[in-house]
Design an enzyme around this catalytic site. Sequence first.
Site, PDB file in Angstrom:
ATOM      1  CD  GLU A   1      -2.014  -3.623   4.940  1.00 22.61           C
ATOM      2  OE1 GLU A   1      -3.213  -3.412   4.687  1.00 22.61           O
ATOM      3  OE2 GLU A   1      -1.339  -4.534   4.416  1.00 22.61           O
TER       4      GLU A   1
ATOM      5  CG  HIS B   1       0.460  -6.846   2.518  1.00 26.98           C
ATOM      6  ND1 HIS B   1      -0.466  -6.059   1.887  1.00 26.98           N
ATOM      7  CD2 HIS B   1       1.465  -7.054   1.630  1.00 26.98           C
ATOM      8  CE1 HIS B   1      -0.043  -5.808   0.648  1.00 26.98           C
ATOM      9  NE2 HIS B   1       1.123  -6.404   0.470  1.00 26.98           N
TER      10      HIS B   1
ATOM     11  CG  HIS C   1      -1.705  -1.355   1.262  1.00 24.26           C
ATOM     12  ND1 HIS C   1      -2.829  -1.638   0.540  1.00 24.26           N
ATOM     13  CD2 HIS C   1      -1.395  -2.488   1.975  1.00 24.26           C
ATOM     14  CE1 HIS C   1      -3.208  -2.892   0.819  1.00 24.26           C
ATOM     15  NE2 HIS C   1      -2.353  -3.421   1.661  1.00 24.26           N
TER      16      HIS C   1
ATOM     17  CD  GLU D   1      -2.029 -10.045   4.779  1.00 23.11           C
ATOM     18  OE1 GLU D   1      -1.944  -9.155   5.650  1.00 23.11           O
ATOM     19  OE2 GLU D   1      -2.580  -9.862   3.676  1.00 23.11           O
TER      20      GLU D   1
END
Length: 491
Positions: free
Chosen positions: A333, A386, A319, A452
Amino acid sequence: MNQYYQQSIGMLLCLVISSCFGTQPVNAEDTHNLQQEFQQIHRLQAQLPFSQQFQLRNVQVGTEGLILSINGNPQISTTRVANPDRVILDLQSTEVPAWLHNSTVPINRYGIRQIRVAQFQKSPAIARLVLDLSNPNPVGWQSSFDGGRGILLLRPVGTQTSPVPVATLPVSNNPVNQPSSNQPPTIDGLSFNGYGQLVIQASRTITYRSSNSPETNTYSFTIPATRISSQLRRPILGANSPIEQIRLNQVGDTVVVSVKTITGWQIREAPRTNAQQVALQLFSISQNTSVLPTNPRSPTAQIYGNNNGRGLIVIDPGHGGPDVGATRNGVYEKDIVLAISKQLGRILQQIGYSVVYTRTEDLDLDLEPRVQIAENAKADVFVSVHVNSLDASSSQVNGVETYYAPGASLGKNLADLVHDQIIANTGANDRGVRSARFYVIRNTSMPAILVETGYITNPSEASRLLSGSYQERLAESIARGVDSFLKSYRR
Ligand code: ZN
């Protein structure tokens, strides 16, 4: 002829199943992958009203039928798909535990060879069971839920050896909910799925025309021969939502759906995988093109560390910029993953590796240039970092998942090594090493993983993820895993 035959069988089966489940038939529509392609999983937070969430605990075969261990009776929609023959059951609002996700349960009964189980969609949760059929002939299924035992039993009805004439369709005790073909399909609702897409859901197959009006940031869909359902579901648009307004208008027998985005965001139609749905991908337009690589097709990036040939790792903080990623309580995040990534880069350099970051600043970067940076750098390893999220009803879910691209054996080795280090060193809940078709790991040619690092929607994990020492422990664990991978597998 053969085609027609296949289709009528498919429809017949759907009718049988749907009568039993009390849902409407779904047109046979091929979703090629069990795990839908999800490129931008946390592009957008779905902000949906609380609804009951079910947990699928196991899938087994018994003498009575298929036994689903589950703590409730979810709505089930079914799709029959040909070549190879299979039936897809989607259990709405249902979570699949990590150990069961992407697993295959051998059945060899009731005309079913095996059942593949996956968390098809995260938010709202959909558990998907794909019944791979060994016998192309239809079998009706009747569902009954035993709340005391926490068991949803799918009982075969009238196992057939030849196509069933319509007159002898097995009769279910449940109310039959077959649509009248005289009624037009209805637009039943709009909701966000777990891939940052806004989905328009219809009761039956729809066709539509779309138009984009960049001046007003509005994307419109004209859907002829439909009606707006009296029980239309609409998403709740949060304060940070890139969607400013959703409008539905009934104009004669046509429904017009208009979606207006805020400045900086646009809508693209996602590839259509379901004839009853239209999925819209939201994406942000760069606010500041000057920070993007001048030629996104061949971006180059600075190499950190002494390029001594020990190995080059591309670190990809997910992102950035207007794409904040997962968010809860004002925490983004994009910021957490950048902090972890910088720690990771520093540690890798300390142990002698060279590092390239896809971004070191808070800037918007599309997925393709991230891959291009890794390709141009001829990276040995690609690590995307992430933070995960679920909706408010799943705040108890926490832990780490490490992903590799399906079929990537070196990617899996890398994922195993990194994941083991993270679990051993952080004490995080182990949600497993998994394969998934994330764009950045699927399109990179070197061993690639996507970590993650935890759930921002779990309050205690969120506070750990914000702590510098925990970020460092995560980074150190990832670095150790990468180091042992490169020592074992790099020639
Ligand atoms: Zn993310």
